[in-house]
Design an enzyme around this catalytic site. Structure first.
Site, PDB file in Angstrom:
ATOM      1  N   TYR B 116       0.839  -1.198   0.000  1.00  0.00           N
ATOM      2  CA  TYR B 116       0.000   0.000   0.000  1.00  0.00           C
ATOM      3  C   TYR B 116       0.872   1.246   0.000  1.00  0.00           C
ATOM      4  CZ  TYR B 116      -4.217  -2.636   1.272  1.00  0.00           C
ATOM      5  OH  TYR B 116      -5.279  -3.485   1.282  1.00  0.00           O
ATOM      6  N   TYR B 155      -0.642  -9.840   0.693  1.00  0.00           N
ATOM      7  CA  TYR B 155       0.386  -9.223   1.531  1.00  0.00           C
ATOM      8  C   TYR B 155       0.382  -9.826   2.931  1.00  0.00           C
ATOM      9  CZ  TYR B 155      -3.426  -6.112   3.170  1.00  0.00           C
ATOM     10  OH  TYR B 155      -4.598  -5.606   3.670  1.00  0.00           O
ATOM     11  N   ARG B 165      -2.846 -11.883   3.859  1.00  0.00           N
ATOM     12  CA  ARG B 165      -4.189 -11.542   3.392  1.00  0.00           C
ATOM     13  C   ARG B 165      -4.357 -11.988   1.941  1.00  0.00           C
ATOM     14  NH1 ARG B 165      -7.636  -8.004   4.816  1.00  0.00           N
ATOM     15  NH2 ARG B 165      -8.891  -9.797   4.259  1.00  0.00           N
ATOM     16  N   HIS B 168      -7.267  -8.468  -2.266  1.00  0.00           N
ATOM     17  CA  HIS B 168      -8.595  -7.865  -2.085  1.00  0.00           C
ATOM     18  C   HIS B 168      -8.556  -6.394  -2.464  1.00  0.00           C
ATOM     19  CE1 HIS B 168      -6.375  -7.243   1.680  1.00  0.00           C
ATOM     20  NE2 HIS B 168      -6.991  -6.079   1.718  1.00  0.00           N
ATOM     21  N   HIS B 170     -10.495  -2.899  -1.196  1.00  0.00           N
ATOM     22  CA  HIS B 170     -11.388  -2.312  -0.196  1.00  0.00           C
ATOM     23  C   HIS B 170     -12.439  -1.460  -0.900  1.00  0.00           C
ATOM     24  CE1 HIS B 170      -8.871  -3.274   3.377  1.00  0.00           C
ATOM     25  NE2 HIS B 170      -7.888  -3.232   2.501  1.00  0.00           N
TER      26      HIS B 170
HETATM   27 FE   LIG Z   1      -6.134  -4.440   2.720  1.00  0.00          FE
END
Ligand SMILES: [Fe+2]
Lengths: 178, 247
Positions: B116, B155, B165, B168, B170
């Site tokens: 991110y 990640y 995770r 995905h 968000h």
């Molecule tokens: Fe996330």
């Protein structure tokens, strides 16, 4: 139809959801402007530095009409230029800071309360609460020993404190609208 | 000293977790997701059935709140981002199946490497100078939304040792009423990380969990350009219009 389930907002919304002026519902020069501020705490009493609060409220006359233009964008570079301060959009969005603190600059809602939606890392489904500024018949429907968690404390003229406790002895009252 | 939590510990907790509420939403008290432990209320929610509640209306957004470029996450920088170009599209509906019109849809995601663009993401995977990972659009009159982006990477996170995770995106959604507000995550079909993830599995009902997974839609893929995914979203909660019709 069956609803799409909620999932946590996670830790990394910070460059996506908050926007400049997100907590400034009232124009800076509005003489009727008030400041509402507070902290978000977890069940250990620690501040929550990665909560996101959204606010929805009536204008000073109690009307819930809202208006577009909360995150008005510059058509040249796409940056947020924000509200023009003439129409009252009724919507605010503020991320808590490193101390778990948030601040909202708005007008006193004519219907007596500001609706709050709480998101946070660790919170799998958002929570709704309300900020009241005085006695209200609605508060009679809330268990008396917990009523105060919905009431802002007036600190001085135009400045009101409202803390949110996600859990624990001071746990805030949260709502289900069904 | 407590032992570090292993995937086997989490797997056992997931097997033993009680079923969540009938709505399909996660129970806010879901210990396999450790961050939830101190961040959920223990008192029951108080039911509000007031037809005049402010929450039965909600914020409104308009064309001034978005620009056309906001929905294409691959065109926000001078160069093309790395990764697999995809489109994600679908409809936003209320629980009566009616389209949610002219409302704001916001997305954010990791880049193709699973990183991110956030100061606190310290996963040692490269940032992509040509990818921010933020988009927004308004739904049209049929409730449709569409984004062009790249497929995010999986990640690691620190819920337990070797926690990852699944990929995905968000999503944040507004309905006609504040009660319909939804923040959730969209997953990609067939991800091998599904069974290991306590956040996805906080939705304990298999069918409800499937509602978080997009479908690969070959007819939405564009030749020599992008792969297409379809994901429809149903918002929960009453709205003022629903109350009026119910009278
Ligand atoms: Fe996330």
């Amino acid at each position: 139809m069956n609803p799409t389930p909620s999932q946590t907002v996670g830790p990394f919304y910070g460059y996506a959801l908050p926007f400049p002026g997100g907590g400034d519902l009232a124009a800076p020069a509005d003489p009727a402007g008030i400041t509402v501020h507070g902290y978000v705490h977890d069940g250990a009493g620690d501040p929550v530095p990665d909560a996101l609060l959204e606010f929805w409220q009536a204008d000073a006359s109690g009307e819930l009409r809202g208006a577009p233009g909360t995150l008005r964008r510059d058509l040249v570079d796409g940056s947020v230029i924000g509200r023009h301060g003439v129409d009252f959009t009724g919507f605010g969005r503020v991320a808590t800071d490193a101390d778990g603190r948030w601040t909202l600059r708005t007008v006193m809602p004519g219907n007596g309360y500001i609706s709050v939606c709480v998101f946070a890392r660790g919170l799998l489904h958002h929570l709704f609460t309300r900020i009241y500024f005085g006695q209200d018949p609605f508060l009679d429907t809330v268990p008396p020993q917990r009523r105060h968690t919905l009431m802002a404390v007036r600190e001085r003229e135009g400045v009101h404190r409202f803390d949110i406790h996600l859990q624990g002895e001071k746990e805030t009252v949260f709502f289900d609208f069904g | 000293m407590t032992q570090p939590l292993t995937q086997a510990d989490i797997d056992r907790e997931l097997r033993e977790a009680p079923a969540g509420p009938p709505s399909g939403h996660p129970d806010r008290d879901f210990a396999p997701y450790r961050s939830s432990v101190l961040r959920h209320p223990k008192q029951p929610l108080i039911s509000v059935k007031d037809p005049d509640a402010a929450e039965l209306s909600g914020p409104v957004f308009g064309v001034t709140d978005v620009t056309a470029l906001d929905a294409d996450l691959t065109r926000q920088h001078p160069g093309e981002p790395l990764g697999e170009r995809i489109t994600v599209q679908g409809r936003v509906l209320d629980r009566d199946g009616r389209p949610v019109r002219g409302q704001l849809v916001e997305v954010w995601q990791a880049n193709a490497s699973g990183r991110y663009r956030h100061q606190r993401d310290d996963h040692p995977a490269p940032l992509d100078p040509n990818f921010t990972g933020v988009g927004r659009c308004l739904t049209d009159d049929e409730g449709r939304y569409a984004f062009t982006t790249i497929k995010p990477g999986a990640y690691p996170w620190r819920n337990h040792v070797n926690a990852w995770r699944p990929a995905h995106i968000h999503f944040s959604l507004f309905g006609a009423a504040f009660t319909q507000r939804l923040v959730t995550q969209m997953y990609f079909p067939g991800d091998p990380l599904f069974p290991y993830d306590p956040i996805l599995n906080s939705v304990t009902d298999e069918r409800a969990r499937q509602r978080l997974v997009a479908a690969y839609a070959h007819e939405l893929s564009q030749p020599e350009w992008s792969l297409g995914y379809r994901w429809d979203i149903v918002l929960d909660g009453p709205a003022a219009t629903w109350m009026e019709e119910g009278r």
